[in-house]
Design a protein around this motif. Structure first.
Motif: not given
Length: 201
Positions: A10-12, A30-33, A175-182
């Motif tokens: 499994y990978a992230v 997504r990376p953490m902002l 909108d990367l925040t909506a598209a991907l989890p952190d």
């Protein structure tokens, strides 16, 4: 032994664009902002520049020729007449990213992700032979979020076109925040997937 055999792989994978993984056991995050980089600051019209290798003198000079104020960050600090140049200072750089109109810089994945999440157009530059940064720039350009160029082949016309398009609002926003989890959320979700697959042990 048994745990590893039952678990499989499994990978992230952290990325700055909403992409679909080819392997269902891979989750894209997504990376953490950083909290200090929360979107929403009003632009004061300057261009924020960051150069990992302190090799952006021509890019800054071209931006100045195009008539925009520039804040430049690199280590060691560049000295370019007409530009506000700094060594790398996280707080000052963060404020510059929040309030800039556009970004010009090395196309590392962190800067690319920050540009996307802040909704800032980016001209992503790469050194010849740096395949990772070249790929980052090509992905951004193909997604319509920014432009890319090689440091050694950069011309003032490229900078002018980038700044014109940025001022016209012609680059896409994602909108990367909506598209991907952190990344933290994605890891926890992956652990849940693993636990569900393993069942009682």
């Amino acid at each position: 032994g048994m745990f590893a055999a039952r678990l499989g792989v499994y990978a992230v994978a952290a990325h700055f664009l909403p992409i679909e993984p080819a392997d269902p056991r891979t989750r894209v995050a997504r990376p953490m902002l950083r909290e200090s980089l929360s979107p929403g600051a009003l632009s004061d019209g300057h261009v924020a520049c960051y150069f990992r290798d302190a090799n952006g003198q021509a890019a800054v000079e071209f931006a100045l020729q195009a008539g925009v104020p520039v804040r430049c960050f690199s280590a060691p600090r560049l000295q370019i007449p007409g530009a506000a140049c700094f060594g790398f200072d996280v707080d000052r750089f963060t404020e510059s990213l929040r309030s800039c109109a556009a970004i010009i810089g090395s196309s590392g994945s962190n800067l690319c992700a920050e540009a996307v999440m802040l909704g800032k157009p980016i001209l992503a530059l790469h050194r010849r032979g740096d395949s990772e940064q070249q790929l980052n720039g090509l992905l951004l350009a193909r997604a319509g979020i920014g432009m890319t160029a090689e440091f050694d082949r950069l011309r003032v016309e490229t900078i002018r076109e980038f700044l014109r398009r940025a001022a016209a609002g012609s680059f896409r926003r994602v909108d990367l925040t909506a598209a991907l989890p952190d990344t933290v959320t994605a890891v926890l979700q992956t652990l849940d997937d693993v636990a569900a697959r393993l069942g009682p042990v």
